[in-house]
Design a protein around this motif. Structure first.
Motif, short mmCIF file in Angstrom:
data_model
loop_
_atom_site.label_atom_id
_atom_site.label_comp_id
_atom_site.label_asym_id
_atom_site.label_seq_id
_atom_site.Cartn_x
_atom_site.Cartn_y
_atom_site.Cartn_z
N SER A 195 -13.26 -4.61 2.92
CA SER A 195 -12.23 -4.74 3.81
C SER A 195 -12.43 -4.16 4.97
O SER A 195 -11.88 -4.53 5.92
N TYR B 221 -8.27 6.54 2.98
CA TYR B 221 -8.74 5.11 3.47
C TYR B 221 -7.67 4.20 3.72
O TYR B 221 -7.58 3.48 4.95
N VAL B 222 -6.50 4.20 3.36
CA VAL B 222 -5.33 3.24 3.43
C VAL B 222 -4.83 3.26 4.72
O VAL B 222 -4.57 2.22 5.46
N ARG C 23 -8.27 -0.73 -3.75
CA ARG C 23 -7.49 0.64 -3.92
C ARG C 23 -6.80 0.67 -5.38
O ARG C 23 -6.88 1.96 -6.01
N LEU D 66 -8.40 -5.18 0.02
CA LEU D 66 -7.91 -3.79 0.25
C LEU D 66 -7.22 -3.50 -1.03
O LEU D 66 -7.64 -2.39 -1.73
N THR E 92 -12.84 -1.79 -0.95
CA THR E 92 -12.51 -1.01 0.27
C THR E 92 -13.47 -1.26 1.31
O THR E 92 -13.06 -1.21 2.55
N HIS F 165 0.73 -1.18 0.10
CA HIS F 165 -0.11 0.14 -0.01
C HIS F 165 0.93 1.22 0.03
O HIS F 165 0.45 2.32 -0.71
#
Length: 133
Positions: free
Chosen positions: A119, A60-61, A92, A88, A116, A17
């Motif tokens: 997850s 979000y991450v 993304r 996820l 997303t 990520h």
């Protein structure tokens, strides 16, 4: 189960990520240089899209990675962490691709949002499960 196995699983998804965030950041920088826009978006649609793709990921991450890290700390098995991390990450990437191609609705964007959210729900449910002694 070796507790470091869960940490290694979370580390894999955190690393991937972070690479994704770096790629999205580079895409913003490339658009800024191409259109000679130092701050803001200069009204340039391609720059606006790149900024939103990066911005959406940064919204979000971090929370998701914190959740995956906490799952590793509480000893959740890698077989729980890996599928969530994969969903996820796929979400993304799909969202970023979809937003990079169009500002309108698209299958990659919708699929990315759905993946997303799935997850995040899975992370929240797992954290609540592991929070109960």
């Amino acid at each position: 189960m070796d507790p470091t196995t869960s940490a290694h699983a979370a580390a894999l998804w955190a690393g991937l990520h972070i690479v994704l965030l770096l790629v999205l950041s580079v895409l913003v920088t490339r658009q800024r240089r191409k259109h000679r826009v130092e701050i803001g978006d200069g009204g340039v649609p391609a720059l606006q899209q790149a900024i939103r793709a990066f911005g959406n990921a940064t919204e979000y991450v971090p929370a998701a990675l914190a959740g995956l890290g906490l799952l590793a700390l509480v000893g959740a098995p890698p077989l729980l962490i890996h599928p969530i991390g994969l969903i996820l990450f796929a979400g993304r990437v799909a969202h970023a691709v979809g937003l990079s191609r169009s500002t309108g609705a698209s299958l990659p964007r919708a699929g990315g949002v759905l993946a997303t959210w799935i997850s995040l729900v899975a992370i929240a449910a797992a954290l609540l499960f592991y929070a109960i002694p």
